[in-house]
Design an enzyme around this catalytic site. Structure first.
Site, PDB file in Angstrom:
ATOM      1  N   GLU A   1      14.213  31.866  86.570  1.00 43.68           N
ATOM      2  CA  GLU A   1      14.113  32.294  86.813  1.00 43.68           C
ATOM      3  C   GLU A   1      13.152  31.851  88.724  1.00 43.68           C
ATOM      4  OE1 GLU A   1      13.029  36.527  85.317  1.00 43.68           O
ATOM      5  OE2 GLU A   1      13.534  37.555  87.583  1.00 43.68           O
ATOM      6  N   ASP A   2      12.353  31.401  88.526  1.00 40.88           N
ATOM      7  CA  ASP A   2      10.824  31.515  89.207  1.00 40.88           C
ATOM      8  C   ASP A   2      10.981  30.224  89.906  1.00 40.88           C
ATOM      9  OD1 ASP A   2      10.913  34.702  88.881  1.00 40.88           O
ATOM     10  OD2 ASP A   2       8.691  34.102  87.717  1.00 40.88           O
TER      11      ASP A   2
END
Ligand code: MN
Length: 484
Positions: free
Chosen positions: A79-80
């Site tokens: 996600e990051d």
């Protein structure tokens, strides 16, 4: 701020409960995630990677397997950071990548206030959980650490996260039998939703700590001779106070903290089930039981696996003491919930054939709700928790099937296997022959009697309660050209 655990800390903790498992993969996941997050910071100013270590550490509290710990360390990489699921599949394994994918999917969900979206998100969440329960364990660990560090977030975000946690994650933790996490999440949310009330209740509870400790010592002293005389091996623990549940009690009864009967919560943990009942007898012989407070969740477990005997007694000084009696194993299940069963499934402790049955409510719920278009109905249904209306029936070989209340032997027969249902001729429950209209109670042991030339009859439909049994019976009757 809690210091984040280091790699040696994590490896040591893992070795303590899994001495034989290789830790090379955990070490690799640690270095991989540390590198992936190296340029990111948390709102607290700490390196982002500390969050991943805390999450892995919480997962280790539940003694989870190496793959889950790795997925916990890696849960935010896709996600990051620039890491892809393919990277994880290549560097680690399919299972780990799949878990990270599940956690990422849930993180994308927005729990808005409209019914339609909430329902859709619930559905997605339940489907991810049904695919691999470990996904939700990682998500709960993630949320727990985020709630512990919520003070660094802007105030509006704090309230929103707290609301989401108390209305979604805490009930889910409860439904999965993870009471420690549930209580933790409730109190952390409460702190941000009603800061003044929280501080008020917290300081009043703390002011009474010494009194409660004294009451506990008195209780132990009164009970010790009787327990020793009966040679009963057990330990007695005080229950921690759940601030949120005190608040709920105050709301429910429209009263102040001082007006609430501040009872002492005690647990008696024994080695065996017979010892639970012996302990109950001893407690009732030493203290005066309060009528109507006795509940036996050992004989009749709750659908979320909770087992204990509950009773409330009066101390000689007039204090109310709420007592839960359970075995060490039940105690572990109460703390770990579904995570405890995951470990059994891995074969570390023992095979738990009943694990799938215990999470089957999630799958069933998804199936039942597929045709339900009214979101209001879905939410109401979920809240009233129809699944708690389940009973557990055992085969003579101690396999367990969960059935809706009101189910009959023909439902049980089809729950075991279509062939067993189709060739049903009778049933023995707890060693006695029963009629087809017999209604099961939890704990019944049922043996289905079949005959090769037995076949479904039209009148079976009067007794079959489950959709499963009914559809099989109807299919057979139609195949014989009967009108239905
Ligand atoms: Mn996270």
């Amino acid at each position: 701020m809690n210091q984040a655990p280091t790699l040696p800390d994590l490896l040591k903790k893992f070795k303590e409960y899994s001495p034989k498992q290789d830790t090379a993969l955990i070490e690799k996941a640690y270095n991989f995630a540390q590198n992936a997050h190296k340029d990111q910071k948390r709102e607290s100013g700490e390196p982002y990677f500390t969050h991943c270590c805390h999450v892995a550490n919480i997962l280790m509290d539940f003694n989870l397997d190496a793959d889950t710990i790795c997925a916990g360390l890696l849960h935010d990489t896709v996600e990051d950071t620039g890491v892809t699921l393919d990277d994880l599949r290549r560097e680690f394994n399919k299972e780990i990548a799949h878990m990270v994918q599940g956690v990422t999917k849930i993180s994308d969900l927005k729990f808005s206030s409209t019914d339609e979206e909430t329902v859709e998100n619930w559905r997605k969440m339940l489907i991810a959980v049904a695919e691999d329960v470990r996904v939700i364990l990682i998500k709960l660990a993630d949320r727990t650490h985020n709630m512990r560090t919520l003070e660094y977030m802007p105030p509006e975000k704090q309230k929103f996260k707290a609301y989401e946690t108390i209305s979604l994650y805490a009930p889910l933790a409860q439904r999965l039998g993870m009471f420690t996490i549930k209580t933790d999440l409730e109190d952390l949310s409460f702190k941000y939703l009603h800061p003044e009330l929280y501080q008020d209740i917290k300081s009043q509870v703390e002011a009474r700590t010494a009194d409660r400790q004294a009451a506990l010592e008195q209780f132990k002293a009164a009970l010790a001779p009787a327990l020793a005389k009966e040679n009963l091996d057990s330990r007695i623990l005080a229950r921690a106070k759940n601030y949120y549940s005190i608040y709920r009690k105050m709301q429910l009864h429209h009263c102040t903290f001082a007006e609430i009967q501040d009872s002492l919560g005690v647990r008696i943990i024994t080695k065996t089930i017979p010892d639970c009942y012996r302990a109950l007898g001893i407690v009732h012989s030493v203290f005066k039981p309060i009528a109507g407070t006795f509940t036996d969740y050992i004989a009749t477990p709750k659908a979320n696996m909770y087992q204990s005997i509950h009773t409330t007694v009066l101390s000689p000084t007039g204090d109310i003491i709420e007592i839960q009696i359970r075995t060490e194993e039940m105690h572990k299940t109460c703390e770990y919930g579904i995570a405890a069963h995951w470990r059994y499934k891995l074969g570390n402790v023992k095979q738990d054939k009943n694990f799938d049955e215990k999470i089957s409510w999630i799958r069933r719920w998804i199936e039942w709700q597929q045709d339900l278009t009214a979101p209001r109905e879905f939410l109401e249904g979920f809240k009233t928790d129809v699944n708690l209306q389940q009973i557990f029936v055992f085969t003579p070989r101690a396999d367990v099937k969960s059935l809706p209340v009101g189910s009959t032997p023909i439902d049980f027969a089809y729950a075991i296997h279509t062939d067993i249902g189709d060739h049903y001729v009778g049933a023995r429950v707890n060693n006695r022959m029963v009629r087809m209209d017999y209604n099961f109670k939890t704990g019944d042991v049922c043996e289905i009697i079949t005959r090769k030339n037995g076949e479904p009859k039209r009148d079976w439909l009067e007794f079959a309660k489950t959709a499963n049994a009914r559809s099989h019976i109807k299919r057979f009757l139609r195949s014989k050209g009967m009108d239905l």
